[in-house]
Motif scaffolding. Structure first.
Motif, PDB file in Angstrom:
ATOM      1  N   PRO A  35       0.680  -1.331   0.094  1.00  0.00           N
ATOM      2  CA  PRO A  35       0.150   0.065  -0.075  1.00  0.00           C
ATOM      3  C   PRO A  35       1.012   1.283   0.044  1.00  0.00           C
ATOM      4  N   ARG A  36       2.097   1.292   0.902  1.00  0.00           N
ATOM      5  CA  ARG A  36       2.726   2.471   0.731  1.00  0.00           C
ATOM      6  C   ARG A  36       3.518   2.829  -0.577  1.00  0.00           C
ATOM      7  N   GLN A  39       0.734   3.978  -2.768  1.00  0.00           N
ATOM      8  CA  GLN A  39       0.371   5.523  -2.438  1.00  0.00           C
ATOM      9  C   GLN A  39       1.293   6.601  -2.859  1.00  0.00           C
ATOM     10  N   THR A  40       2.642   6.022  -2.934  1.00  0.00           N
ATOM     11  CA  THR A  40       3.677   6.932  -3.441  1.00  0.00           C
ATOM     12  C   THR A  40       3.585   7.150  -5.080  1.00  0.00           C
ATOM     13  N   LEU A  57       3.451  13.007   1.581  1.00  0.00           N
ATOM     14  CA  LEU A  57       3.936  11.651   1.738  1.00  0.00           C
ATOM     15  C   LEU A  57       4.907  12.021   3.049  1.00  0.00           C
TER      16      LEU A  57
END
Length: 331
Positions: A35-36, A39-40, A57
């Protein structure tokens, strides 16, 4: 020198993955994203500098750490520097001779023999992966689907067709040109033993909860050879929507980039089971027919039919696996 801006690669498409991951596809490569990381990537859906992206972020680390992540995503082709000339997607093939998987083309004689015997041939990973991804992504993003249905007449059916005013319309028009090209018709004729010189019918379809197609044969038209190019992702049997081949009773669960081809005749009855209200994902496909050059009321029946079972779902040629390991089946 101004700071570089980065943007999501234009050829990058996404689909859900297991355990809250997202799968990113670029050309023939697939990346499982936490997920990280997703999202980036999403932060660069529009061109942004690292400093601008870090504003949203910051919880992921320092600007230097974000810059290192971006560098890795650029190296993998998921992000591109806006100042770098974009690499155009692979050219659209001119016919199915270019678009079909070479392994399937190498089995032309086998496919022709099974079509002549009245079987439906199922080809997994049938077309070029980049082409399937391009068409699949366009249909996945499409929103202008129109319900069509017929009850009280034969056959009974309900499904959704794409309004070609949708942004995906040009992609379907390009698919129609691909399947309708002279070399594609010649290949279809060689495989089927049929005249495929008439008008091509092709459109995008989507089956949602409650959609189905009752058993039918499509033979009281000029249609010679039928095809269904499945583009559903992560579909399972519990979701319904299986393609049912009447001559043997075999069922095919839709899967991405799977092509089903069969000669149209009175005996080639087929159906689509109702889609479950609990289905997840989208049952998407490109469906069509090559037709006879001269209109006819009924296509000739293929040779090789013999009743071998009991009941309406067990007649015709028995199911045969041509080469399951290489993704080629005959129903």
């Amino acid at each position: 020198m101004p700071e570089s801006s980065y943007v999501l690669a234009p050829a990058c498409v996404f689909r859900p993955g297991p355990d809250a991951t997202v799968v990113a596809l670029v050309g023939r490569r697939a990346f499982s994203l936490a997920p990280r990381v997703f999202q980036t990537l999403a932060a660069f859906a529009c061109p942004r500098t690292i400093a601008a992206a870090h504003a949203t972020l910051a919880e992921f680390g320092s600007p230097a750490e974000l810059a290192a992540t971006v560098a890795g995503l650029v190296a993998e082709g998921l992000l591109v520097d806006e100042r770098t000339p974009a690499v155009a997607p692979a050219a659209w093939p001119t016919s199915l001779v270019e678009a079909l998987d070479p392994a399937a083309l190498a089995r032309k004689d086998d496919i022709a023999a099974q079509l002549a015997a009245g079987r439906a041939v199922v080809i997994r990973d049938a077309l070029r992966r980049d082409l399937a991804e391009r068409v699949g992504a366009a249909l996945d993003a499409a929103v202008r689907w129109r319900a069509v249905e017929a009850f009280g007449s034969s056959p009974h059916y309900r499904h959704h067709v794409l309004d070609e005013a949708d942004p995906a319309g040009p992609t379907i028009a390009a698919s129609r040109a691909l399947f309708g090209a002279a070399a594609s018709r010649e290949l279809a004729a060689a495989l089927s033993g049929r005249d495929c010189g008439g008008p091509l019918e092709l459109g995008a379809t989507r089956y949602v909860a409650g959609d189905f197609a009752a058993p039918h044969a499509d033979h009281k038209l000029a249609r010679a050879v039928a095809f269904v190019w499945h583009l559903a992702r992560d579909w399972d049997a519990a979701s319904g929507g299986q393609f049912v081949w009447g001559p043997s009773g075999a069922q095919v669960v839709p899967s991405f980039n799977t092509l089903i081809v069969f000669n149209v005749a009175a005996e080639t009855v087929h159906a689509v089971t109702p889609v479950s209200p609990y289905a997840r994902g989208k049952r998407l496909s490109v469906t069509g027919w090559w037709s006879h050059g001269a209109a006819t009321d009924e296509a000739p029946e293929p040779a090789g039919f013999a009743r071998w079972g009991v009941g309406a779902a067990s007649y015709g040629a028995q199911p045969l696996a041509l080469d399951a390991a290489r993704g080629l089946l005959a129903l």
